[in-house]
Design an enzyme around this catalytic site. Sequence first.
Site, short mmCIF file in Angstrom:
data_model
loop_
_atom_site.label_atom_id
_atom_site.label_comp_id
_atom_site.label_asym_id
_atom_site.label_seq_id
_atom_site.Cartn_x
_atom_site.Cartn_y
_atom_site.Cartn_z
N HIS A 188 1.05 -1.15 0.04
CA HIS A 188 0.15 -0.09 0.24
C HIS A 188 0.77 1.06 0.08
O HIS A 188 0.87 2.16 -1.36
CB HIS A 188 -0.74 -0.49 1.29
N GLU A 415 -0.45 -12.06 -18.12
CA GLU A 415 -0.38 -12.18 -16.94
C GLU A 415 -0.53 -13.28 -16.35
O GLU A 415 -0.23 -13.11 -15.07
CB GLU A 415 -1.71 -11.67 -16.09
N ASP A 439 0.28 -9.00 -11.89
CA ASP A 439 -0.38 -10.39 -11.79
C ASP A 439 0.98 -11.41 -12.65
O ASP A 439 0.76 -12.56 -12.15
CB ASP A 439 -1.89 -10.48 -12.45
N CYS A 486 1.84 -2.68 -19.32
CA CYS A 486 0.60 -1.95 -18.76
C CYS A 486 0.90 -1.89 -16.88
O CYS A 486 -0.42 -1.44 -16.34
CB CYS A 486 -0.92 -1.93 -18.93
C1 PEP Z 1 -1.24 -6.47 -13.67
O1 PEP Z 1 -1.90 -7.28 -13.58
O2 PEP Z 1 0.35 -5.92 -13.89
C2 PEP Z 1 -2.21 -4.88 -14.64
C3 PEP Z 1 -2.55 -4.31 -15.27
O3 PEP Z 1 -4.04 -5.57 -14.35
P1 PEP Z 1 -4.54 -5.49 -12.15
O4 PEP Z 1 -3.08 -4.26 -11.58
O5 PEP Z 1 -5.57 -4.20 -12.82
O6 PEP Z 1 -4.70 -6.61 -12.11
MG MG Z 2 -3.33 -7.77 -13.12
#
Ligand code: PEP
Ligand code: MG
Length: 557
Positions: A188, A415, A439, A486
């Site tokens: 966090h 992911e 992920d 991303c």
């Molecule tokens: C990720 O897993 O890197 C991602 C961009 O999706 P989220 O963080 O929303 O799971």
């Molecule tokens: Mg993700």
Amino acid sequence: MTVTERTLTGTGVGRGIVVGDVRRMPDPLPEPAHTPSTIGPDAELARAHAALQATAHDLRDRGARAGGIAQEVLNALALMADDPMLLDDVKSRVDRGITAERSVFEAFASFAQVLESSGGYMAERAGDLGDVANRVIAHILGVSAPGVPESDTPFILVARDLAPADTALLDFDIVRALVTTDGGPTSHTAILAREKGLPAIVGAKDAEVLVDGDVILVDAAEGQLVVNPSAARIDAARAESEARRVSRENASGPGQMADGHKVALLANVGSPKSVDAAVAALAEGVGLFRTEFLFLDAETAPTIETQQAEYAAVFERFPGQKVVVRVLDAGADKPLPFLTDQGEANPALGRRGIRALFAHEDILRDQLTAIANAARKSKADVWVMAPMISTADETAEFVGLCHELGLTKAGAMVETPSSAILADHILAEADFVSIGTNDLTQYTVAADRLLGTVANLQDPWNPAVLRLIREVGKAGHATGKPVGVCGEAAADPMLAVVLIGLGMTSLSMSPIALADVRAELSRFTLGEARELAERALSARNAVDAKRAVSTALSITH
Ligand code: PEP
Ligand code: MG
């Protein structure tokens, strides 16, 4: 007397360099002992009641001073301290001869259990209760309340970790940098620091030894803090920091490297506020529109019309630009009552993301229809992608559905290790892929991204993660299709250079990170980025990978 420099290490967040005095956050209070009361139930209840009221008052007072979202957070915490059922529970415990501090501790713990068993948003609030309990117990015991020390002069905050009630109130003019002994890059605290552009070192275990008044230099890019830095080191750090500021200010316009190689720099958005921030930070479009963030409180699936209006409001802010919409990523860290199976033992490995949507195809069809309707009426270039893809078959099914419903650009998020390893087959089906490194890291190292005890493993610099990304880069090169990142990794400027070296064609990140990443990319050619990527790929672990790259940078630039 000469004071010697000492260097401590941890995981750096951001790039800033700050020199300042340490102020320590008091450690959490120990659990109150089970000793019997010596003053009787009435006196114990009076102590507890006074402390609960004082804490609620204190939280509201701090909220009123902070205003905005912080005030909402603190008022919600004050309500917990005021709760009459909680006071009844405390009374029943002091009546059994238990001390006020122990009764408060137990009553809050049982309240937290009730919230935890309700799941979802309520369960997340359970952590806040522990923080309120500590404040009440500190009042009862007459010791200093846990929390950020008050000060009129700037300092570097050193803490085990920060509770939400503390982070909500941080004054960034006073707190210049953060150092935590616990936590990892997705804690966090780290996420907050990254969002606010506050330099931080997390998981610096040896920082336990720091005391109030120590002078330290925090170098977030290096993941290092130097205790008693010499004047020469401070000068060098200030010069470096100034050079970075100038290069950040000079870097504007679309993302490109020193040799002119173009890299689209996009923003991650979820709320309308983040859309404003993306536009202000001159994002070239949106690389990840987290649609589930719009519906976290919804009990039932939103209608096509509701969704269409929400999507249209985002699309209209990016005329002529790309907007990559992610279909609902429900489950694990983002449960949606209308999509998520309750009671899975391992929700991160269960029916989340595209798996949940395939199990509720009507919801997926409605969402794609809403996106297509909004896209048709907008000037944005709308792409759509699916989270948690693990096979080429899933990809083909998703892409087929998107094309059927009139969405021409359909892709997969990478992911899971399986989709990275099979990126060539995934890209044969998809129009593009985007790597979710948050992920991908969690599944590569098999460490829950929400769990503080394994947070040190959650580092996208891990060469295992980078080697998987390389597979995706190769597949992108072979097919000529776009491959982006991303996840949070794209927001780390030095790692962003490495990602381009691994073959990524675009990067999408929190809007706050765009200026630093834009500046850092402009300092290197594509060839240099590839060389840096090679260094990171051959490292033994995440720390060595990051160090290998930063050492090479300090020699060549
Ligand atoms: C990720 O897993 O890197 C991602 C961009 O999706 P989220 O963080 O929303 O799971
Ligand atoms: Mg993700």
